[in-house]
Motif scaffolding. Structure first.
Motif, mmCIF file in Angstrom:
data_model
loop_
_atom_site.group_PDB
_atom_site.id
_atom_site.type_symbol
_atom_site.label_atom_id
_atom_site.label_comp_id
_atom_site.label_asym_id
_atom_site.label_seq_id
_atom_site.Cartn_x
_atom_site.Cartn_y
_atom_site.Cartn_z
ATOM 1 N N ILE A 580 -32.322 88.734 33.462
ATOM 2 C CA ILE A 580 -31.877 89.708 34.462
ATOM 3 C C ILE A 580 -30.420 89.495 34.876
ATOM 4 N N LYS A 581 -29.994 88.252 34.932
ATOM 5 C CA LYS A 581 -28.616 87.955 35.354
ATOM 6 C C LYS A 581 -27.583 88.655 34.475
ATOM 7 N N ARG A 582 -27.927 88.793 33.178
ATOM 8 C CA ARG A 582 -26.944 89.370 32.254
ATOM 9 C C ARG A 582 -27.105 90.869 32.069
ATOM 10 N N CYS A 583 -28.200 91.423 32.549
ATOM 11 C CA CYS A 583 -28.447 92.861 32.350
ATOM 12 C C CYS A 583 -27.522 93.673 33.256
ATOM 13 N N VAL A 584 -26.822 94.664 32.627
ATOM 14 C CA VAL A 584 -25.911 95.481 33.415
ATOM 15 C C VAL A 584 -26.518 96.864 33.699
ATOM 16 N N GLY A 585 -27.740 97.065 33.281
ATOM 17 C CA GLY A 585 -28.408 98.333 33.575
ATOM 18 C C GLY A 585 -27.867 99.521 32.809
ATOM 19 N N CYS A 586 -27.443 99.308 31.557
ATOM 20 C CA CYS A 586 -26.956 100.452 30.757
ATOM 21 C C CYS A 586 -28.111 101.205 30.105
ATOM 22 N N PHE A 587 -29.235 100.537 29.964
ATOM 23 C CA PHE A 587 -30.464 101.111 29.396
ATOM 24 C C PHE A 587 -30.320 101.621 27.972
ATOM 25 N N LYS A 588 -29.415 100.998 27.227
ATOM 26 C CA LYS A 588 -29.366 101.274 25.791
ATOM 27 C C LYS A 588 -30.689 100.837 25.160
ATOM 28 N N CYS A 589 -31.253 99.760 25.689
ATOM 29 C CA CYS A 589 -32.529 99.253 25.177
ATOM 30 C C CYS A 589 -33.620 100.306 25.323
ATOM 31 N N GLU A 590 -33.621 100.963 26.471
ATOM 32 C CA GLU A 590 -34.636 101.974 26.740
ATOM 33 C C GLU A 590 -34.547 103.097 25.705
ATOM 34 N N ALA A 591 -33.284 103.440 25.347
ATOM 35 C CA ALA A 591 -33.084 104.546 24.410
ATOM 36 C C ALA A 591 -33.582 104.207 23.008
ATOM 37 N N VAL A 592 -33.456 102.950 22.586
ATOM 38 C CA VAL A 592 -33.846 102.627 21.206
ATOM 39 C C VAL A 592 -35.300 102.183 21.068
ATOM 40 N N CYS A 593 -35.940 101.825 22.153
ATOM 41 C CA CYS A 593 -37.294 101.260 22.036
ATOM 42 C C CYS A 593 -38.275 102.300 21.492
ATOM 43 N N PRO A 594 -38.909 102.020 20.329
ATOM 44 C CA PRO A 594 -39.841 103.001 19.764
ATOM 45 C C PRO A 594 -41.171 103.041 20.516
ATOM 46 N N PHE A 595 -41.416 102.090 21.386
ATOM 47 C CA PHE A 595 -42.738 101.992 22.010
ATOM 48 C C PHE A 595 -42.712 102.263 23.509
ATOM 49 N N SER A 596 -41.575 102.698 24.022
ATOM 50 C CA SER A 596 -41.409 102.919 25.462
ATOM 51 C C SER A 596 -41.842 101.689 26.256
ATOM 52 N N ALA A 597 -41.428 100.539 25.781
ATOM 53 C CA ALA A 597 -41.835 99.300 26.440
ATOM 54 C C ALA A 597 -40.837 98.851 27.506
ATOM 55 N N ILE A 598 -39.725 99.592 27.629
ATOM 56 C CA ILE A 598 -38.722 99.201 28.624
ATOM 57 C C ILE A 598 -38.934 100.010 29.898
ATOM 58 N N GLN A 599 -38.962 99.289 30.990
ATOM 59 C CA GLN A 599 -39.137 99.907 32.290
ATOM 60 C C GLN A 599 -37.874 99.686 33.103
ATOM 61 N N ARG A 600 -37.496 100.668 33.929
ATOM 62 C CA ARG A 600 -36.377 100.415 34.848
ATOM 63 C C ARG A 600 -36.945 99.764 36.099
ATOM 64 N N GLN A 601 -36.212 98.776 36.562
ATOM 65 C CA GLN A 601 -36.735 98.014 37.683
ATOM 66 C C GLN A 601 -35.609 97.880 38.702
ATOM 67 N N GLU A 602 -35.924 98.128 39.963
ATOM 68 C CA GLU A 602 -34.879 98.015 40.991
ATOM 69 C C GLU A 602 -34.793 96.572 41.438
ATOM 70 N N LEU A 603 -33.612 96.010 41.279
ATOM 71 C CA LEU A 603 -33.430 94.599 41.596
ATOM 72 C C LEU A 603 -33.185 94.445 43.105
ATOM 73 N N ARG A 604 -32.102 95.076 43.555
ATOM 74 C CA ARG A 604 -31.877 95.195 44.991
ATOM 75 C C ARG A 604 -31.399 96.622 45.201
#
Lengths: 651, 146
Positions: A580-604
C-alpha cells in the motif's frame, strides 16, 4: 537461513545422464545450504521420509527438491514439508528430469545444467516467504455441457450425489451420437434401447435442469464460483405448450437436410430429430422456414391445437452460478470429402459409417432396410474402408479413432443379418480390438458372419455401370485387388466439433492441434483440466467408445462431487498483493486484470489505493507488470525472485 | 546426434528461456517425456504467464551475460488467464524493436507460442534458436557508448 537440497536419481531416469553425487557436492557450496543429499526415488515414501527427517534433524527452513517437473510432484513434496512442520511454500523444485536428463545425452553438459538448475532453485527458495492459503465458499451446483452419453452419465451421477445439475445441450434433444447408432459392439445391444431410458432419467430427475437447444455463451469466475451465461436459442415454439404430437411436422412444406440422419432422407423445417427425442419438442429452423424466408405459410401455427407456435421468439441469455463444470461435448464424424479418391459426395453409393448406421436402424429413414441411395436396390457386395480420417498423416489426422475398427466389424455382422446373401469386404490397416470381448467379436464377424478382411488401403473408387470399382492392394498377398461393389461404407474417424477451440477459450482450458481438450495429466488426471473445477468426459478429450465415455462421465462426476463435498475451498496463496505504501492509486492494475480481482479501497480521506481480492486473483501477474511503481507483486514469483533465478543461471 | 559442443561450454553460451507455467513449460516437459533431444545450453525459468514478463527481465538477462533470451507462452487466444499473452505480444514486440538502441542484436531475442502438446515444435524452436545464437557467438558484455 538453513537450506536443504535433495537430488533424486529417479532410478536411472536422472542418474543415467546426470552425475547426481557431483550435483550434491556442488549444492553444498551454494549460499545457505547446510545439507545436501541424493536418493534413488525421493517421491517414494522412504524418499519423502528422508526429506521430513532431514528437515527436523538439520532444522531446515527451506528445501530444494531436484527431481522431475513441478507439475509432476510439487504437491507431493510440499505436503511432505508441511508434515515436517515447514510451510509448504518454502519448497522449490529444480526440474532436472523432463528438462535435463531426458533431453540430453552428454553427461558432462547435463550435469553442469543440473547444477545450474539447482543453484537457481536455491537462489529462489532463499527469497521465498511463508504463504498461507485463504478460504472461500463453494457453490454446490454442477454444470454439464453436452448431453451425449458421457454428459448424461455425469449429470445423473452428480444429481445422485445430491447436487443440482444444469445440463446444457446445443441440439434440440439429448442423446448425442449414440442416439444415431443402431446396435452397439460387442454385445449387439440395441443402442436406443439402452440409451433412451437414460435420457428419460435425465428428463424426470428433479435435480437436473435440462436446457436443450441452449449454448454456453460465457464463463466467468473460478472453481466453486463460476458465473455462466447460457444462450437459449430461439425455437419459435413454446415448449411449455408443445406436446411433440408432430401434427405440424406432417403439414410443413419445407423439406430440409436431415442432420440427425446425416443427410440420408429429408426432414422438415419444423421437426423432431427422432421419435424418442428428449425433450420431445419441435423447433423451427428459421433459415429454412417458408414464413421466415417468404413471409407467408404459417401452416404449423394453423394446425397446432396447443397454440405453441410463436414466430416472435427471440434468443435469450440466462445466467447460472455453479461450482464445477463437466465438459462433454463429444465428437463429430470426420468429413470424408477430403478423400477425393473415394469419391464421397460424387458417387451416391459411397456413404459414411454413421449414414450406414442410420440406414440399418429401424427408426432410420429407410426403416432399417439397407438400400443403395442411388437406385434403392439392395446391395449384395459391400466394401468397408477403415481409417478414413484416422491414422493418416497426409490428411493431418495422425491419431487412431479407436472405435471404428469395432464399428466396422459390427456393421459387417449387421449387414449379414439384414442381407444373408451379401458379402462384406473390410479394408483395414490393423484391426484394433483392445477391449473386453472385442477380439472375440471380430473373430465372430470373420468366422460366423464371413466378413472378408483385406489388409491394405484403397487407392481409388470409380463408377462402372451400376457398380463401384474399389481398387486397392492386399498387402498380405502383395497383390493389387479390385472389387466391384454395390455400396461403399467409409469408416469415418472421430473428430472434435468445429467449435471446440471456441468453447475451450471460454472455459480457459487447453486443446491440442486437432481440437481435443487437454487433460491435466494423461495418466493420473485423465478427466481434470488445468483449470480447477473444469472436468472432461467422453470423446471431447480423445477418441473413445461408449464404455470409455460412460466411465469418464462417471469419473468426471466423481471428481466434481469430491470437489463440492467441501463447504470451503483453499485458494492458492500464489496471488498478487499490493504494497500500500507504494501504490499511487492509478488503477492501471484494475484496467488489465482479466478477473476483476482488483478492488478500490479508501485508505484515508479521499486517498484511494488498490486492493487484491485474494480468492478471486489467479496470480497471472499482469497487474504487476502494469504497475508503474512496483507496488504489486505475485507471491512466489516476485521480481526479486526471478532476478535471483537469472543471476543463479548466469553466474 | 550429440548436439552439445564443448567449445560452447567453454565459451559459456547460455540461453535463458522464460516459459509460462500452463502452455510452454508443459510443452517443454512434454518434449522431455518424449525424450526429444535438445541443446543443453538452454536454462528455463518458470513464470505464471507470458504477460508476467517485465521487459526488465530479458534486459537484465542480457546485461548479466545471457547470449540469447527466449520467452514463450500460450498461443494467442488460449491464454490460461484469458488475455495475458496479448499484453505479452505487444510488450515484447516493442521490446524487440528497442533492443538495438541498447546495443543488443535483436536476433538474440525471441518470443513464441508453444502449447502444452507441442513437444516437437518446442524441440524444433529451441534447436533452431540455439543454432542461431551459436552463430552469433557469445554476447559482448560491455559496449562502449560514445
Amino acid at each position: 537461513m538453513r537450506i536443504g537440497v535433495f537430488v533424486c536419481h529417479c532410478g536411472s531416469n536422472i542418474a543415467g545422464t546426470v552425475d547426481c553425487p557431483r550435483v550434491v557436492e556442488a549444492a553444498r557450496g551454494f549460499p545457505h545450504v547446510v545439507y545436501a543429499t541424493d536418493y534413488t526415488y525421493l517421491c517414494a515414501e522412504s524418499g519423502q521420509d528422508l526429506i521430513k527427517t532431514a528437515i527436523q534433524e538439520y532444522s531446515l527452513d527451506r528445501v530444494v527438491v531436484s527431481s522431475c517437473s513441478p507439475k509432476m510432484h510439487e504437491e507431493t513434496f510440499r505436503r511432505a514439508a508441511r508434515q515436517a512442520g515447514l510451510n509448504p511454500y518454502l519448497v522449490e523444485m529444480a526440474n532436472i528430469r523432463e528438462q535435463c536428463s531426458w533431453i540430453h545425452s552428454d553427461k558432462e553438459a547435463a550435469t553442469r545444467k543440473a547444477i545450474d538448475l539447482v543453484r537457481k532453485g536455491v537462489f529462489k527458495v532463499s527469497r521465498d516467504q511463508e504463504l498461507f492459503p485463504s478460504f472461500f465458499k463453494v457453490n454446490k451446483d454442477v454444470l454439464v455441457i453436452g448431453g451425449g452419453i458421457a454428459g448424461i452419465q455425469a449429470a445423473l451421477d452428480a444429481a445422485q450425489g445430491g447436487h443440482r445439475v444444469t445440463l446444457v445441450e446445443k441440439d434440440q434433444t439429448i442423446g448425442g451420437n449414440m442416439a444415431r447408432l443402431d446396435k452397439t459392439f460387442p454385445t449387439l445391444d440395441c443402442s436406443s434401447c439402452i440409451l433412451t431410458p437414460r435420457m428419460v432419467d435425465v428428463a424426470v430427475n428433479e435435480s437436473i435442469e435440462l436446457l436443450a437447444y441452449h449454448e454456453v455463451e460465457e464463463v466467468k469466475g473460478y472453481v466453486g464460483n463460476f458465473d455462466v451465461k447460457i444462450r437459449r436459442k430461439a425455437t419459435y415454439v413454446d415448449w411449455s405448450k408443445c406436446t411433440g404430437c408432430e401434427e405440424c411436422v406432417g403439414k410443413c412444406p419445407a423439406r430440409i437436410y436431415d442432420k440427425f440422419n446425416q443427410g440420408l432422407g429429408r426432414t422438415k423445417a419444423i421437426s423432431l430429430p427422432f421419435p424418442q427425442a428428449v425433450p420431445k419438442k419441435v423447433t423451427i429452423k428459421k433459415d429454412f422456414c417458408h414464413f421466415f424466408l417468404k413471409g407467408k405459410c404459417r401452416v404449423c401455427e394453423k394446425v397446432c391445437q396447443f397454440e405453441a407456435i410463436n414466430f416472435d421468439d427471440q434468443d435469450q441469455i440466462i445466467e447460472r452460478k455453479v461450482g464445477a463444470i463437466v465438459v462433454a461435448t463429444g465428437y463429430e464424424a470426420f468429413d470424408p470429402i477430403a478423400y477425393l479418391e473415394y469419391g464421397f459426395g460424387k458417387y451416391k453409393d459411397v456413404i459414411t459409417s454413421l449414414q450406414y448406421e442410420r440406414m440399418v436402424s429401424a427408426s432410420g429413414p429407410t426403416m432399417g432396410h439397407i438400400k443403395r441411395p442411388s437406385d434403392g436396390e439392395e446391395p449384395k457386395t459391400i466394401v468397408f474402408i477403415s481409417c478414413v480420417g484416422s491414422r493418416d498423416r497426409a490428411k493431418g489426422r495422425s491419431y487412431c479413432s479407436v472405435a471404428c475398427c469395432m464399428a466396422m466389424a459390427k456393421q459387417a455382422i449387421l449387414t449379414k443379418e439384414h442381407i444373408p446373401d451379401s458379402t462384406s469386404y473390410l479394408f483395414y490397416i490393423d484391426i484394433r480390438a483392445g477391449g473386453k470381448g472385442y477380439e472375440e467379436f471380430v473373430d465372430r464377424a470373420r468366422e460366423e458372419y464371413g466378413a472378408q478382411y483385406v489388409r491394405g488401403r484403397v487407392s481409388k473408387i470409380y463408377q462402372k455401370g451400376k457398380k463401384l470399382v474399389v481398387k486397392g492392394t492386399d498387402t498380405l498377398l502383395g497383390m493389387p485387388i479390385e472389387i466391384e461393389a454395390d455400396l461403399v461404407v467409409l469408416a469415418v474417424g472421430i473428430a472434435p466439433p468445429q467449435d471446440a477451440p471456441e468453447l475451450a477459450q471460454k472455459l480457459n482450458i487447453s486443446y491440442d492441434q486437432y481440437g481435443f481438450f487437454v487433460e491435466s495429466h494423461p495418466k493420473l488426471r485423465p478427466v481434470e483440466t488445468n483449470t480447477t473445477g473444469v472436468f472432461l468426459a467422453g470423446a471431447c478429450q480423445a477418441p473413445m467408445d461408449i464404455p470409455a465415455s460412460v466411465a469418464q462421465g462417471s469419473a468426471a462426476a466423481a471428481k466434481a462431487l469430491g470437489l463440492l463435498a467441501k463447504d470451503e475451498l483453499e485458494a492458492s496463496p500464489i496471488v498478487a498483493s499490493v504494497e500500500i505504501k507504494r501504490c499511487v492509486g492509478c488503477f492501471k492494475c484494475e484496467a488489465v486484470c482479466p478477473f476483476s480481482a482488483i478492488q478500490r479501497q479508501e485508505l484515508r480521506d479521499g486517498i484511494m489505493v488498490s486492493n487484491v481480492i485474494s480468492t478471486v486473483c489467479k496470480g497471472c501477474g499482469l497487474c504487476g507488470v502494469a504497475c508503474p511503481t512496483g507496488a504489486i507483486k505475485v507471491n512466489g514469483f516476485t521480481d526479486e525472485q526471478i532476478l535471483a533465478e537469472m543471476e543463479a543461471l548466469l553466474l | 546426434m550429440d548436439i552439445s559442443n564443448t567449445l560452447d561450454q567453454k565459451n559459456g553460451i547460455k540461453i535463458v528461456a522464460f516459459l509460462c507455467n500452463w502452455c510452454s513449460y508443459g510443452g517443454a516437459d512434454a518434449a522431455g517425456t518424449a525424450r526429444l533431444k535438445q541443446p543443453p545450453q538452454v536454462r528455463i525459468i518458470r513464470i505464471p504467464c507470458s504477460g508476467w514478463i517485465n521487459p526488465l527481465y530479458p534486459l537484465k538477462a542480457f546485461n548479466e551475460g545471457a547470449d540469447g533470451v527466449l520467452i514463450s507462452g500460450c498461443h494467442p487466444g488460449d491464454c490460461h488467464y484469458a488475455e495475458g499473452n496479448y499484453y505479452a505480444r505487444r510488450r515484447l514486440e516493442v521490446l524487440g524493436h528497442f533492443l538495438p538502441f541498447m546495443g543488443i542484436d535483436p536476433q538474440r531475442f525471441r518470443y513464441s507460442w508453444i502449447s502444452a502438446t507441442e513437444a516437437q515444435e518446442w524441440q524444433a524452436l529451441i534447436t533452431e534458436f540455439t543454432e542461431k545464437i551459436r552463430e552469433l557467438g557469445p554476447i559482448k558484455k560491455h559496449v562502449e557508448v560514445s
